[in-house]
Design a protein around this motif. Structure first.
Motif, PDB file in Angstrom:
ATOM      1  N   ASP A 157       0.808  -1.220   0.000  1.00  0.00           N
ATOM      2  CA  ASP A 157       0.000   0.000   0.000  1.00  0.00           C
ATOM      3  C   ASP A 157       0.846   1.278   0.000  1.00  0.00           C
ATOM      4  OD1 ASP A 157      -2.497  -1.417   0.186  1.00  0.00           O
ATOM      5  OD2 ASP A 157      -2.020  -1.806   2.294  1.00  0.00           O
ATOM      6  N   LEU A 158       2.142   1.131   0.184  1.00  0.00           N
ATOM      7  CA  LEU A 158       2.994   2.305   0.359  1.00  0.00           C
ATOM      8  C   LEU A 158       3.152   3.067  -0.954  1.00  0.00           C
ATOM      9  CD1 LEU A 158       4.636   3.732   2.555  1.00  0.00           C
ATOM     10  CD2 LEU A 158       6.637   2.405   1.832  1.00  0.00           C
ATOM     11  N   LYS A 159       2.881   4.369  -0.915  1.00  0.00           N
ATOM     12  CA  LYS A 159       2.973   5.211  -2.108  1.00  0.00           C
ATOM     13  C   LYS A 159       4.057   6.282  -1.983  1.00  0.00           C
ATOM     14  CE  LYS A 159      -0.500   3.029  -3.869  1.00  0.00           C
ATOM     15  NZ  LYS A 159      -0.233   1.987  -4.904  1.00  0.00           N
ATOM     16  N   LEU A 160       4.359   6.715  -0.761  1.00  0.00           N
ATOM     17  CA  LEU A 160       5.316   7.804  -0.560  1.00  0.00           C
ATOM     18  C   LEU A 160       6.147   7.550   0.683  1.00  0.00           C
ATOM     19  CD1 LEU A 160       6.465  10.709  -1.085  1.00  0.00           C
ATOM     20  CD2 LEU A 160       4.602  11.555   0.380  1.00  0.00           C
ATOM     21  N   ILE A 161       7.450   7.728   0.566  1.00  0.00           N
ATOM     22  CA  ILE A 161       8.349   7.771   1.722  1.00  0.00           C
ATOM     23  C   ILE A 161       8.825   9.208   1.845  1.00  0.00           C
ATOM     24  CG2 ILE A 161      10.490   6.927   2.760  1.00  0.00           C
ATOM     25  CD1 ILE A 161      10.163   4.405   0.993  1.00  0.00           C
ATOM     26  N   ALA A 162       8.373   9.888   2.874  1.00  0.00           N
ATOM     27  CA  ALA A 162       8.759  11.270   3.125  1.00  0.00           C
ATOM     28  C   ALA A 162       9.898  11.257   4.135  1.00  0.00           C
ATOM     29  CB  ALA A 162       7.566  12.069   3.651  1.00  0.00           C
ATOM     30  N   VAL A 163      11.094  11.548   3.666  1.00  0.00           N
ATOM     31  CA  VAL A 163      12.272  11.506   4.523  1.00  0.00           C
ATOM     32  C   VAL A 163      12.427  12.868   5.198  1.00  0.00           C
ATOM     33  CG1 VAL A 163      14.760  11.092   4.635  1.00  0.00           C
ATOM     34  CG2 VAL A 163      13.345   9.825   2.985  1.00  0.00           C
ATOM     35  N   ALA A 164      12.535  12.858   6.513  1.00  0.00           N
ATOM     36  CA  ALA A 164      12.658  14.093   7.291  1.00  0.00           C
ATOM     37  C   ALA A 164      14.116  14.504   7.414  1.00  0.00           C
ATOM     38  CB  ALA A 164      12.035  13.902   8.668  1.00  0.00           C
ATOM     39  N   ASP A 221      16.027   1.995   0.078  1.00  0.00           N
ATOM     40  CA  ASP A 221      16.416   1.299  -1.146  1.00  0.00           C
ATOM     41  C   ASP A 221      15.664   1.948  -2.313  1.00  0.00           C
ATOM     42  OD1 ASP A 221      16.643  -0.491  -3.338  1.00  0.00           O
ATOM     43  OD2 ASP A 221      17.119  -2.126  -1.968  1.00  0.00           O
ATOM     44  N   LYS A 222      16.304   2.950  -2.903  1.00  0.00           N
ATOM     45  CA  LYS A 222      15.633   3.731  -3.941  1.00  0.00           C
ATOM     46  C   LYS A 222      15.474   2.953  -5.240  1.00  0.00           C
ATOM     47  CE  LYS A 222      18.481   7.109  -3.122  1.00  0.00           C
ATOM     48  NZ  LYS A 222      18.967   6.658  -1.805  1.00  0.00           N
ATOM     49  N   ALA A 223      16.353   1.995  -5.495  1.00  0.00           N
ATOM     50  CA  ALA A 223      16.191   1.177  -6.700  1.00  0.00           C
ATOM     51  C   ALA A 223      14.887   0.391  -6.633  1.00  0.00           C
ATOM     52  CB  ALA A 223      17.391   0.244  -6.860  1.00  0.00           C
ATOM     53  N   ALA A 243      11.496   0.849  -9.058  1.00  0.00           N
ATOM     54  CA  ALA A 243      10.955  -0.293  -9.787  1.00  0.00           C
ATOM     55  C   ALA A 243       9.504  -0.577  -9.422  1.00  0.00           C
ATOM     56  CB  ALA A 243      11.822  -1.524  -9.528  1.00  0.00           C
ATOM     57  N   HIS A 244       9.052  -0.103  -8.255  1.00  0.00           N
ATOM     58  CA  HIS A 244       7.712  -0.455  -7.785  1.00  0.00           C
ATOM     59  C   HIS A 244       6.821   0.772  -7.553  1.00  0.00           C
ATOM     60  CE1 HIS A 244      10.109  -4.069  -6.960  1.00  0.00           C
ATOM     61  NE2 HIS A 244       8.970  -4.723  -7.086  1.00  0.00           N
ATOM     62  N   GLY A 245       7.214   1.901  -8.101  1.00  0.00           N
ATOM     63  CA  GLY A 245       6.338   3.065  -8.075  1.00  0.00           C
ATOM     64  C   GLY A 245       6.153   3.711  -6.725  1.00  0.00           C
ATOM     65  N   ILE A 246       7.145   3.617  -5.850  1.00  0.00           N
ATOM     66  CA  ILE A 246       7.084   4.294  -4.546  1.00  0.00           C
ATOM     67  C   ILE A 246       7.883   5.592  -4.651  1.00  0.00           C
ATOM     68  CG2 ILE A 246       7.593   4.156  -2.085  1.00  0.00           C
ATOM     69  CD1 ILE A 246       7.509   1.088  -2.374  1.00  0.00           C
ATOM     70  N   ALA A 247       7.239   6.712  -4.416  1.00  0.00           N
ATOM     71  CA  ALA A 247       7.921   7.999  -4.475  1.00  0.00           C
ATOM     72  C   ALA A 247       8.725   8.226  -3.195  1.00  0.00           C
ATOM     73  CB  ALA A 247       6.906   9.121  -4.657  1.00  0.00           C
ATOM     74  N   VAL A 248       9.857   8.916  -3.341  1.00  0.00           N
ATOM     75  CA  VAL A 248      10.688   9.287  -2.195  1.00  0.00           C
ATOM     76  C   VAL A 248      10.934  10.785  -2.276  1.00  0.00           C
ATOM     77  CG1 VAL A 248      12.885   8.940  -0.996  1.00  0.00           C
ATOM     78  CG2 VAL A 248      11.814   7.021  -2.216  1.00  0.00           C
ATOM     79  N   ALA A 249      10.609  11.495  -1.203  1.00  0.00           N
ATOM     80  CA  ALA A 249      10.834  12.940  -1.139  1.00  0.00           C
ATOM     81  C   ALA A 249      11.736  13.253   0.041  1.00  0.00           C
ATOM     82  CB  ALA A 249       9.506  13.688  -0.999  1.00  0.00           C
ATOM     83  N   ALA A 279       0.971  17.254  -7.112  1.00  0.00           N
ATOM     84  CA  ALA A 279       2.058  18.147  -7.528  1.00  0.00           C
ATOM     85  C   ALA A 279       3.254  17.911  -6.620  1.00  0.00           C
ATOM     86  CB  ALA A 279       1.607  19.601  -7.458  1.00  0.00           C
ATOM     87  N   PRO A 280       3.876  16.722  -6.708  1.00  0.00           N
ATOM     88  CA  PRO A 280       4.929  16.347  -5.750  1.00  0.00           C
ATOM     89  C   PRO A 280       6.123  17.290  -5.791  1.00  0.00           C
ATOM     90  CG  PRO A 280       4.860  14.829  -7.617  1.00  0.00           C
ATOM     91  CD  PRO A 280       3.640  15.686  -7.725  1.00  0.00           C
ATOM     92  N   SER A 281       6.709  17.487  -4.614  1.00  0.00           N
ATOM     93  CA  SER A 281       7.881  18.349  -4.479  1.00  0.00           C
ATOM     94  C   SER A 281       9.037  17.569  -3.857  1.00  0.00           C
ATOM     95  CB  SER A 281       7.546  19.562  -3.596  1.00  0.00           C
ATOM     96  OG  SER A 281       6.996  19.151  -2.350  1.00  0.00           O
ATOM     97  N   ASN A 282      10.249  17.970  -4.215  1.00  0.00           N
ATOM     98  CA  ASN A 282      11.476  17.396  -3.655  1.00  0.00           C
ATOM     99  C   ASN A 282      11.582  15.897  -3.854  1.00  0.00           C
ATOM    100  OD1 ASN A 282      12.016  19.990  -2.840  1.00  0.00           O
ATOM    101  ND2 ASN A 282      11.912  19.584  -0.646  1.00  0.00           N
ATOM    102  N   LEU A 283      11.111  15.417  -5.001  1.00  0.00           N
ATOM    103  CA  LEU A 283      11.243  13.988  -5.279  1.00  0.00           C
ATOM    104  C   LEU A 283      12.709  13.637  -5.540  1.00  0.00           C
ATOM    105  CD1 LEU A 283       8.203  13.016  -7.523  1.00  0.00           C
ATOM    106  CD2 LEU A 283       8.471  12.797  -5.041  1.00  0.00           C
ATOM    107  N   VAL A 284      13.114  12.508  -5.034  1.00  0.00           N
ATOM    108  CA  VAL A 284      14.473  12.003  -5.231  1.00  0.00           C
ATOM    109  C   VAL A 284      14.411  10.925  -6.310  1.00  0.00           C
ATOM    110  CG1 VAL A 284      16.400  10.801  -4.153  1.00  0.00           C
ATOM    111  CG2 VAL A 284      15.061  12.462  -2.845  1.00  0.00           C
TER     112      VAL A 284
END
Length: 321
Positions: free
Chosen positions: A65-72, A80-82, A86-92, A312-317
């Protein structure tokens, strides 16, 4: 309805106000989470907030169910950004929040070490002033920042801000060319020249496979002017055992360290042993952590989450950071 889970809320200070996102959601907060606990606590979550909790491919594979990892934080090496790509999880991540606090801490370390503030304070408390029998005493050398050559390793926004402040002090800032690389342009001074001619060297570069163990005995032996070494970037940039040897041999005059590997360091580690020396200052990875900077970080963190949900995602890695 989004389920948001913050796995390590204690990595933000108690005075930080973390506002609630402006959309329908539930929020679970845990003060601390181990890597082994992450999958269970994130079950059913669409948004994860983390700072330093490791999210490996094995963990992420359990979180459909995870869609976004918001790193503080700015660094995202704990994810693991690779797998995410590959699985459509955004990282900001968080950017630009430390433009004042890290450079100010850097100069606090420089000033304290160049002027021997802590040894003078310790001697004063031990009665040296009274024993001196005059208005002052000279147990330790005092050196100005003005006129000193400042080698800056890392030319990003923090390195640039450090250079700006250095010029106000009357210092001569030098941006080091990347190790082993030449011809980078007029901004840069050759790597070897920076090591050989700097009175102070300060690190402001990310930890990558290329920069890990960037400063070791080979580099220390090139430091002809016995500089101070300041590290407010990442612990893995400096070989801590070699730092001890460099101090023992007088290759450098002191060190201001805010970051170690691991964090916290074991009580019997090299870096804790070094922290007892009068020419070493160790602070617990708090260069980033002024109250003002932490609040800016927290506000940007929620902005990133709200922007993602609004489409409108911001700061995507993308890829490795």
């Amino acid at each position: 309805m989004h389920k948001i889970v913050f796995l390590d809320r204690a990595t933000l200070g108690p005075r930080v106000v973390l506002r609630r996102p402006g959309f329908d959601h539930t929020l679970e907060e845990y003060q601390h989470t181990t890597a082994a606990q992450a999958a269970e606590r994130l079950a059913g979550a669409s948004i994860a907030i983390i700072n330093k909790v490791s999210l490996t491919a094995d963990t992420l594979a359990q979180l459909p169910d995870l869609k976004l990892i918001a790193v503080a934080a700015t660094g995202t090496d704990c994810v693991d950004k690779a797998y995410c790509q590959a699985h459509g999880i955004a990282v900001a991540n968080i950017r630009g929040y430390a433009l004042r606090t890290v450079p100010e801490h850097t100069f606090a370390l420089m000033l304290a070490l160049r002027r021997n503030i802590i040894p003078f304070r310790d001697d004063t408390l031990a009665g040296e002033w009274q024993r001196a029998g005059q208005f002052c005493f000279f147990n330790h050398p005092i050196n100005d920042l003005g006129g000193a050559r400042l080698g800056i390793i890392g030319e990003g926004v923090l390195g640039q801000r450090v250079a700006e402040i250095a010029r106000v002090f009357g210092m001569i800032p030098l941006f080091a060319a990347h190790k082993g690389v030449s011809g980078l342009g007029p901004l840069y001074t050759p790597w070897d020249e920076v090591l050989e001619t700097s009175d102070i060297i300060t690190l402001h570069c990310p930890l990558t496979p290329q920069t890990r163990n960037l400063i070791g005995m080979t580099e220390f032996r090139q430091m002809k002017r016995r500089p101070l070494l300041i590290n407010t970037a990442r612990g893995g940039l400096v070989v801590e055992e070699d730092l001890e040897h460099a101090l023992d041999e007088g290759l450098i005059s002191g060190a201001g360290i805010d970051v170690t590997s691991p964090e916290p360091p074991p009580a019997d580690s090299v870096i804790m042993r070094l922290a007892r020396r009068p020419n070493v200052i160790l602070t617990p990875h708090v260069a980033w952590a002024s109250d003002e900077a932490q609040q800016t970080l927290a506000d940007q963190l929620i902005d990133n989450i709200e922007n993602f949900v609004a489409g409108a995602p911001s700061n995507l890695v993308l890829g490795s950071y």
